[in-house]
Design a protein around this motif. Structure first.
Motif, PDB file in Angstrom:
ATOM      1  N   ASP A  50       0.794  -1.230   0.000  1.00 13.17           N
ATOM      2  CA  ASP A  50       0.000   0.000   0.000  1.00 13.17           C
ATOM      3  C   ASP A  50       0.826   1.280   0.000  1.00 13.17           C
ATOM      4  OD1 ASP A  50       0.963  -0.567   2.518  1.00 13.17           O
ATOM      5  OD2 ASP A  50      -0.949  -0.325   3.560  1.00 13.17           O
ATOM      6  N   ASP A  53       1.887   2.801  -4.391  1.00 13.16           N
ATOM      7  CA  ASP A  53       1.179   2.007  -5.405  1.00 13.16           C
ATOM      8  C   ASP A  53       2.055   0.894  -5.976  1.00 13.16           C
ATOM      9  OD1 ASP A  53      -1.126   3.658  -5.205  1.00 13.16           O
ATOM     10  OD2 ASP A  53      -0.129   5.153  -6.466  1.00 13.16           O
ATOM     11  N   ASP A  87       1.901  12.627  -2.795  1.00 17.60           N
ATOM     12  CA  ASP A  87       0.822  12.325  -3.737  1.00 17.60           C
ATOM     13  C   ASP A  87       0.404  13.597  -4.470  1.00 17.60           C
ATOM     14  OD1 ASP A  87      -1.427  11.321  -5.061  1.00 17.60           O
ATOM     15  OD2 ASP A  87      -2.065  10.132  -3.339  1.00 17.60           O
TER      16      ASP A  87
END
Length: 368
Positions: A50, A53, A87
């Motif tokens: 996790d 990715d 992210d």
């Protein structure tokens, strides 16, 4: 195409870990598995899926399973934190991340965590080191390619795949100036002065996170481990017997979906307190009219770089290695060789489009 991409991520990561283990296979579980004798540190391994990715796999030698599990819990938490901070696509409750910076382009400075500041400052330095071939300010261009690639991967019919026009790429490239990335260390803020620009830290984020997470693990007392995050390899120390870890460079020309140590490596290197990172045209791509268009975009042409099929870098710092693989992939061989020779402790391996494997002058001194 989607299936092959998923298989490539999982199987190549498994290949890297089996090579690093120096054995034919590795048992793994969420809570860790062990092997070895009762005397001295025991060998444990684990895997999780996790962070960034991709697949993270770790082999480590610890005095007990309790020690190993504590180390892995902390390492996992560190990687997940970096994943969220770096992210560019998703928001998270209570977290200011790179997406937050992009969302505020041209509006206001954003107060960020030191973990973002450190990563961005490394990227700025490596922009200079690579002569602009590593440019995290290319988000506007990379996002265009990302959208076309994702649309193609979502469609099983390759005949529907399309390319971005040079006009839209050239227009987006007007908003890629690294000088518009304004970092205030004292205020701990980041500001994008161009409202049309955005950051894409895919060329540095994972490598920097792996390095910082490894250093944190060492500070907690981990002395012998091999970490693989999607094939970004970082060795901590040596094995208890003093032998080095061994890392493999994946064969970029092997189109098989079933990887083996015999068919899928072009080189193996000894690693102690070193990182091994590879960028290749086989990792993320889509096909238009039988031609593969990968994700490593040359800032000079705004098209997928065409010099190599893969470039691997061996260096003490995983963040530096990550940046260099992208930069070297986007420059001619002679230019890249000169750059590598100018950097202390850095070696590289180029796999050219005509099937050559070319090492830097000191690469073979690390060969297994």
């Amino acid at each position: 195409m989607n299936i092959r991409r998923i298989l490539s991520v999982f199987l190549s990561a498994a290949l890297c870990l089996s090579l690093l283990a120096g054995c034919g296979g590795v048992a793994s579980s969420g809570s860790g598995s062990t092997s070895g004798t009762a005397d001295g540190p025991q060998r444990y391994s684990t895997v999780f899926y996790d962070a960034f990715d991709t697949v993270t796999q770790v082999i480590a030698y610890c005095d007990s399973e309790e020690d190993f599990n504590a180390q892995m819990t902390a390492l996992h938490a560190d990687l997940l934190e970096y994943h969220k901070l770096y992210d560019i696509y998703n928001d998270y409750d209570g977290i200011v991340n790179v997406k937050t910076i992009n969302d505020n382009a041209g509006k206001a400075p954003v107060t960020v965590d030191d973990k973002i500041l450190g990563m961005l400052e490394l990227a700025q330095q490596m922009y200079d080191t690579t002569g602009g071939k590593l440019n995290i300010a290319m988000g506007s261009v990379l996002n265009i390619w990302h959208n076309y690639r994702e649309a193609a991967l979502a469609d099983d019919d390759d005949s529907n795949n399309q390319l971005p026009t040079q006009e839209e790429l050239t227009s987006a490239a007007q908003h890629c100036g690294i000088g518009n990335l304004v970092i205030d260390d004292d205020a701990k803020t980041v500001y994008l002065a161009d409202p049309e620009m955005s950051l894409d830290v895919g060329s540095v984020g994972k490598g920097y996170a792996v390095e910082m997470a490894a250093q944190a693990a060492e500070a907690r007392g981990l002395t012998s481990a091999l970490i693989s995050v999607g094939g970004n390899l970082r060795a901590i120390g040596t094995k208890p017997d003093g032998s080095a870890w061994v890392g493999g460079v994946e064969n970029p020309w092997d189109s098989s979906e079933v990887y083996t140590t015999a068919s899928s490596t072009v080189a193996a290197v000894k690693m102690s307190d070193l990182s091994l990172v590879t960028s290749g045209d086989y990792q993320r791509y889509y096909v238009v009219d039988g031609v593969r268009y990968h994700h490593l975009i040359d800032p000079a042409t705004l098209q997928p770089a065409a010099y190599f099929d893969s470039v691997s870098v061996l260096a003490p710092d995983s963040g530096v290695a990550d940046c260099l693989t992208t930069g070297l992939f986007c420059m001619p061989l002679e230019e890249g060789q000169a750059l590598v020779e100018s950097l202390d402790g850095v070696e590289a391996l180029w796999c050219t489009t005509d099937g050559q494997v070319i090492p830097s002058s000191g690469w073979n001194s690390h060969s297994n």
